[in-house]
Design a protein around this motif. Structure first.
Motif, PDB file in Angstrom:
ATOM      1  N   VAL A 422      39.083  48.765  40.276  1.00 44.32           N
ATOM      2  CA  VAL A 422      38.808  48.400  38.952  1.00 44.32           C
ATOM      3  C   VAL A 422      37.459  47.178  39.197  1.00 44.32           C
ATOM      4  O   VAL A 422      36.807  47.377  38.103  1.00 44.32           O
ATOM      5  CB  VAL A 422      40.087  47.718  38.335  1.00 44.32           C
ATOM      6  N   THR A 426      34.248  48.350  36.784  1.00 41.29           N
ATOM      7  CA  THR A 426      34.202  47.742  35.803  1.00 41.29           C
ATOM      8  C   THR A 426      33.332  46.507  35.786  1.00 41.29           C
ATOM      9  O   THR A 426      33.033  46.120  36.881  1.00 41.29           O
ATOM     10  CB  THR A 426      35.509  47.387  35.088  1.00 41.29           C
ATOM     11  N   LYS A 427      32.808  45.869  34.626  1.00 39.87           N
ATOM     12  CA  LYS A 427      31.939  44.622  34.668  1.00 39.87           C
ATOM     13  C   LYS A 427      32.767  43.546  34.022  1.00 39.87           C
ATOM     14  O   LYS A 427      32.322  42.188  34.093  1.00 39.87           O
ATOM     15  CB  LYS A 427      30.650  44.941  34.170  1.00 39.87           C
ATOM     16  N   TYR A 428      33.455  43.724  33.223  1.00 44.60           N
ATOM     17  CA  TYR A 428      34.120  42.384  32.261  1.00 44.60           C
ATOM     18  C   TYR A 428      35.508  42.457  32.539  1.00 44.60           C
ATOM     19  O   TYR A 428      36.231  41.415  31.838  1.00 44.60           O
ATOM     20  CB  TYR A 428      34.090  42.842  30.717  1.00 44.60           C
ATOM     21  N   VAL A 429      36.213  43.085  33.076  1.00 46.51           N
ATOM     22  CA  VAL A 429      37.746  42.717  33.626  1.00 46.51           C
ATOM     23  C   VAL A 429      37.840  41.326  34.061  1.00 46.51           C
ATOM     24  O   VAL A 429      37.210  41.331  35.422  1.00 46.51           O
ATOM     25  CB  VAL A 429      38.352  43.834  34.541  1.00 46.51           C
ATOM     26  N   LEU A 481      42.795  46.965  32.528  1.00 46.81           N
ATOM     27  CA  LEU A 481      41.685  47.499  31.615  1.00 46.81           C
ATOM     28  C   LEU A 481      42.160  46.863  30.036  1.00 46.81           C
ATOM     29  O   LEU A 481      41.232  46.350  29.438  1.00 46.81           O
ATOM     30  CB  LEU A 481      41.637  48.903  31.547  1.00 46.81           C
ATOM     31  N   GLY A 484      41.159  43.226  30.178  1.00 50.04           N
ATOM     32  CA  GLY A 484      39.707  43.193  30.216  1.00 50.04           C
ATOM     33  C   GLY A 484      39.318  43.480  28.640  1.00 50.04           C
ATOM     34  O   GLY A 484      38.095  42.914  28.436  1.00 50.04           O
ATOM     35  N   LYS A 485      39.810  44.170  28.006  1.00 52.48           N
ATOM     36  CA  LYS A 485      39.380  44.590  26.683  1.00 52.48           C
ATOM     37  C   LYS A 485      39.663  43.184  25.762  1.00 52.48           C
ATOM     38  O   LYS A 485      38.982  42.924  24.787  1.00 52.48           O
ATOM     39  CB  LYS A 485      40.159  45.913  25.913  1.00 52.48           C
ATOM     40  N   PRO A 488      38.154  39.416  27.984  1.00 47.02           N
ATOM     41  CA  PRO A 488      37.026  39.717  28.894  1.00 47.02           C
ATOM     42  C   PRO A 488      36.456  38.656  29.510  1.00 47.02           C
ATOM     43  O   PRO A 488      36.300  37.589  28.970  1.00 47.02           O
ATOM     44  CB  PRO A 488      35.954  40.923  28.251  1.00 47.02           C
TER      45      PRO A 488
END
Length: 528
Positions: A422, A426-429, A481, A484-485, A488
């Motif tokens: 992850v 991903t970049k924002y988790v 995720l 992260g949503k 973030p």
């Protein structure tokens, strides 16, 4: 004569390792922990194979083959695909960041506490599970081959303690005082010896059942036991075919792509090209692994069917039965090298994790590199002593220890793999998601395998542990995720290039990697 051959080959490896590694500085982190970032593809491949291949695997997998047939080759052949994925996806990112340990990435991607938790998981797994079982299984093999109790005139228990401490002390000298370069060089030499010695067992075994002809022996084996040559396991087998598409690949990716004791060899590459060459060479040789860790078990089944109560006795009995006396000393020395390799590689990685991720971060933040290395060495000595004390006690453990340990490793393997995957994809988790992911993954797996399975549902009706790993992997990815949503991190994560090594990829990487995957697929189709 056997003992002289054993001592001679072992000393030769030690001397070569010393002279090859004496010019590498052990006062800097790169020098001690990563061999000065100077490892070439051949050295990396040899070290990877020997770190992986040791007595518990040779004896355990051949015992599993004795019982279930060639379907257990999944532990070997699927490793080749995992190494290809590591070479393509993970290694370029590791070397771009100039990592010394995998948990260092987790600090860069998440935060310091995430890194510390992961390092603690690795160290616990090495100290409690890996190091003692390597020492224990290795000592049993050496004691059997040389009849150490009779040689020294002591009981089996006393002989076990003596052999465990002998292996532990020698392995500690390699790992603690030699650093990665000495470990990797000795691994490479022993890799050649193990491939030669390991191949002698099935060759002599096939000759024994084929009246002196290897091909006749193979024909006899396949015609007499066709049920043992089916690659697709049923629901009741130790490796159901469906697990290949679930937890099996996840376990392989963790082991070959994120396990510090393994990936540290590739982190020491002089550049990305050499690292990728090493991983691909090791993956190709790994496809041939079943000849050493599966085929002997099938030969033993033909020779000793109905004569063995414990399948794990199959390989030692076959060695004693078919190997000429003149080769026993050499094979014992090579096997000893395999034992040392797994032990000192895990110990060297433990020293690295403690020195870099714990001592410098929490005990002495202003420590110079020489102090970090020395602190790691002292920790390694303590860890080695603890492991040598625990190992002989495993004689009182229940049967099936090898399989049980694979299941226990899931406590930390899949949660660590989850947060790394992850983290890269991903970049924002945020860091909070990683901490929840790794802790929830471990807790849920413990509840599943050690509470629900034995006490609530029942072992017979419970899903295979590899399926459980896959389910929890997906669940924890979704949890991370979702976090992260809704929460973030403020800034997108960007992987920085430290320029410690050249990260130009090997131009044949993709074509050879695809070819290796096709070979594995062809093997499964042929034996389906």
């Amino acid at each position: 004569m056997q003992f002289v051959t054993f001592i001679g080959f072992t000393l030769l490896v030690a001397l070569i390792s010393y002279f090859k590694s004496r010019t590498t500085s052990d006062t800097t982190s790169d020098g001690y922990f990563l061999g000065g970032r100077s490892l070439t593809g051949v050295v990396i491949a040899g070290s990877l194979l020997l770190t992986n291949l040791s007595t518990e695997q040779i004896v355990g997998l051949n015992g599993a083959a004795f019982k279930d047939g060639i379907l257990v080759m999944a532990w070997e052949t699927l490793a080749a695909i995992a190494m290809v994925i590591t070479a393509m996806f993970l290694l370029p990112r590791y070397l771009k960041s100039g990592l010394t340990t995998v948990p260092q990435f987790l600090e860069n991607r998440y935060d310091k506490l995430t890194k510390t938790i992961t390092s603690g998981f690795f160290l616990s797994g090495y100290a409690i599970i890996l190091l003692p079982i390597v020492l224990y299984s290795g000592a049993l093999a050496i004691n059997t081959m040389f009849d150490v109790p009779e040689l020294l005139g002591v009981s089996k228990n006393v002989a076990l303690w003596i052999t465990v401490w002998s292996i532990g002390i020698i392995g500690s000298i390699y790992a603690i005082f030699g650093g990665l370069k000495a470990v990797a060089v000795s691994d490479t030499i022993n890799a050649v010896g193990l491939l030669i010695g390991g191949m002698l067992i099935p060759v002599f075994g096939l000759m024994a059942i084929g009246d002196g002809n290897v091909f006749d022996g193979m024909a006899t084996l396949t015609s007499s036991h066709p049920e043992k040559f089916k690659s697709l396991g049923g629901p009741e087998s130790s490796i159901p075919f469906s697990t290949i598409f679930t937890g099996m690949m996840l376990v392989q990716l963790f082991y070959w792509g994120t396990n510090q004791a393994i990936i540290q060899r590739a982190l020491g590459a002089k550049n990305l090209k050499e690292g990728q060459k090493g991983l691909l060479l090791a993956s190709f040789i790994k496809i041939l692994g079943p000849l050493i860790v599966v085929l002997p078990g099938l030969i033993a089944y033909h020779m000793f069917e109905g004569a063995l109560d414990n399948p794990d006795e199959a390989y030692p009995m076959l060695v004693t039965k078919v190997l000429p006396t003149a080769f026993i000393g050499f094979f014992a020395a090579v096997l000893f090298g395999a034992i040392l390799s797994s032990f000192n590689s895990a110990l060297n990685s433990s020293v690295t994790l403690f020195g870099i991720d714990i001592y410098k971060e929490y005990i002495k933040k202003d420590a110079i590199e020489k102090e970090v290395v020395w602190a790691g060495k002292k920790f390694g000595i303590i860890l080695a002593i603890v492991s040598m004390c625990i190992a002989p006690l495993l004689i009182y453990a229940s049967d099936g220890l090898f399989g049980y340990l694979q299941e226990v490793n899931g406590i930390y393997s899949i949660p660590i793999l989850t947060i790394i995957v992850v983290g890269y994809l991903t970049k924002y988790v945020p860091a909070m998601a990683a901490k929840i992911g790794i802790i929830s993954g471990s807790v849920l797996y413990i509840i599943s395998q050690f509470i629900l399975k034995p006490y609530v549902v029942g072992k017979e009706d419970y899903p295979h542990f590899l399926h459980v790993m896959a389910i929890l992997f997906v669940l924890n990815v979704l949890i991370m995720l979702l976090i992260g949503k809704f929460a973030p991190r403020k800034e997108a994560f960007e992987l920085e290039y430290t320029e410690k090594v050249d990260i130009t990829p090997w131009r044949y990487m993709n074509s050879i990697g695809i070819a290796i995957c096709l070979i594995v697929l062809s093997i499964y189709i042929y034996y389906a």
